[in-house]
Design a protein around this motif. Structure first.
Motif, PDB file in Angstrom:
ATOM      1  N   HIS A   1      13.320  29.101  43.213  1.00  0.00           N
ATOM      2  CA  HIS A   1      11.907  29.401  43.480  1.00  0.00           C
ATOM      3  C   HIS A   1      11.771  30.922  43.607  1.00  0.00           C
ATOM      4  CE1 HIS A   1      12.321  25.188  44.705  1.00  0.00           C
ATOM      5  NE2 HIS A   1      11.012  25.067  44.521  1.00  0.00           N
TER       6      HIS A   1
ATOM      7  N   TYR B   1      10.504  32.898  46.659  1.00  0.00           N
ATOM      8  CA  TYR B   1      11.260  32.894  47.908  1.00  0.00           C
ATOM      9  C   TYR B   1      12.355  33.960  47.899  1.00  0.00           C
ATOM     10  CZ  TYR B   1       8.791  28.864  49.655  1.00  0.00           C
ATOM     11  OH  TYR B   1       7.795  28.037  50.135  1.00  0.00           O
TER      12      TYR B   1
ATOM     13  N   ILE C   1      12.116  22.868  50.151  1.00  0.00           N
ATOM     14  CA  ILE C   1      12.260  24.157  50.823  1.00  0.00           C
ATOM     15  C   ILE C   1      12.593  23.957  52.297  1.00  0.00           C
ATOM     16  CG2 ILE C   1      11.066  26.278  51.520  1.00  0.00           C
ATOM     17  CD1 ILE C   1      11.839  26.273  48.606  1.00  0.00           C
TER      18      ILE C   1
ATOM     19  N   LYS D   1       8.136  31.443  53.618  1.00  0.00           N
ATOM     20  CA  LYS D   1       8.630  32.405  52.636  1.00  0.00           C
ATOM     21  C   LYS D   1       9.317  33.606  53.276  1.00  0.00           C
ATOM     22  CE  LYS D   1       5.442  31.416  48.831  1.00  0.00           C
ATOM     23  NZ  LYS D   1       4.372  31.973  47.962  1.00  0.00           N
TER      24      LYS D   1
END
Length: 369
Positions: free
Chosen positions: A167, A170, A131, A23
């Protein structure tokens, strides 16, 4: 054996660590590392967990751009994992080539970096996490930006951005993508659009109060102002970047900032130039970044009055950079040298460096062999 920590418990800690790194929550990741390091020392033997730990440790250093300092046997020095065994090994094989690509981009060894990324791209099928796939597209977009292959960089950056934007947790990676888009816009002379993206990124950073991101933003804003030849504003932004304690954990960013600030100080004939250059030489030697060592030494030569020994040193340093084929840097560096020589009346030598800069520019944006 009763005093040992179960490897499954350490594996759970590593999963949480990986999520923080993924992240971009670098402050949390750094804070977690001490506990994880202690747990690894007390863990029952498990080679898979140790490899996972080493991978994540290297991944954090990549995020911090702090690669060459204090590494023992980093992930990229291993032999490529055997893909014939299980899926875990196939995934490790992907990471082997992916992180090798990032590492060599850091060293500005672009031939190797692109070669590793191309192999990693063929292994993206081993990666299930979207991701993680977005991370690949972001990192190869950074490489294409470094190579001034602007359209390819924008293409891959947009793929990454679309995933990260989907997302909401993020946000830090969303900010990174906006800054990368802005840097590509600078290369296209779209300065107003780049400034708008930086402003958008600044508002996002203020909402999460992240100094690791703010120093990247201020550096990039300084880079924009330097391209616009607003040198006083650029200098202020670079100095502001260097004022944050977080810069001490980000070697590559600090090197870039010291270098750009040194160039400005030389052009304005500031007495501070030697101090910034010496700091850059010291840091580049500490982290063993050979390209920056050469670049700072070259800047130092431009502080002196001309003599034959100095002219020979300048030429030898430029030849070293030409042998490394870092054409993007060379285009700018050779012009700096040409202007220096022109200002001292050495017109024939100056013309030679302008010609070499023109030759370097012909390779910019064309990739590597």
């Amino acid at each position: 054996m009763s005093g040992l920590i179960a490897s499954q418990e350490v594996g759970n800690m590593l999963n949480s660590w990986n999520l923080a790194i993924q992240k971009g929550d670098l402050s949390a990741a750094i804070e977690m590392q001490d506990d994880i390091d202690r747990a690894i020392d007390l863990m029952e033997e498990n080679q898979d967990i140790l490899l996972y730990y080493q991978l994540l440790s290297f991944r954090l250093k990549l995020k911090l751009q702090n690669i060459s300092r204090n590494l023992d046997k980093p992930f990229f020095q291993r032999n490529a994992p055997d893909e014939k065994e299980e899926k875990t090994n196939k995934l490790m094989s992907y990471y082997f080539y992916f992180y090798n690509g990032i590492y060599h981009d850091y060293l500005q060894d672009y031939d190797k970096a692109l070669s590793y990324f191309r192999i990693a791209e063929k292994k993206l099928a081993y990666v299930d996490d979207e991701i993680e796939k977005a991370e690949f597209h972001y990192k190869i977009a950074v490489l294409f930006y470094d190579l001034k292959m602007t359209f390819l960089s924008k293409y891959h950056a947009q793929i990454a951005c679309d995933t990260f934007n989907a997302h909401e947790t993020y946000i830090k990676r969303q900010i990174n993508c906006r800054m990368l888009h802005a840097l590509n816009l600078i290369d296209q002379f779209e300065y107003d659009k780049a400034r708008a993206l930086f402003s958008e990124a600044e508002n996002m950073i203020e909402s999460i109060n992240d100094n690791h991101l703010i120093i990247h933003l201020y550096y990039n804003m300084g880079f924009l102002e330097s391209k616009k030849e607003n040198l006083e504003e650029a200098s202020a932004l670079f100095r502001r970047t260097l004022s944050y304690k977080e810069i001490e954990n980000q070697d590559l960013l600090k090197l870039r900032c010291l270098y750009e600030l040194s160039r400005i100080e030389i052009s304005s004939k500031s007495k501070d130039a030697i101090e910034w250059i010496d700091l850059g030489i010291s840091l580049s030697e500490q982290v063993n970044h050979n390209v920056f060592q050469i670049k700072f030494k070259l800047l130092k030569e431009l502080l002196y009055e001309k003599n034959q020994s100095q002219l020979n040193n300048i030429n030898n340093l430029c030849l070293e950079l030409e042998e490394k084929r870092i054409w993007v840097d060379l285009e700018e560096i050779l012009v700096d040298v040409a202007k220096y020589l022109e200002g001292r009346g050495l017109l024939k030598q100056s013309l030679n460096y302008y010609k070499r800069a023109l030759l370097a520019s012909q390779y910019v944006g064309k990739g590597v062999n």
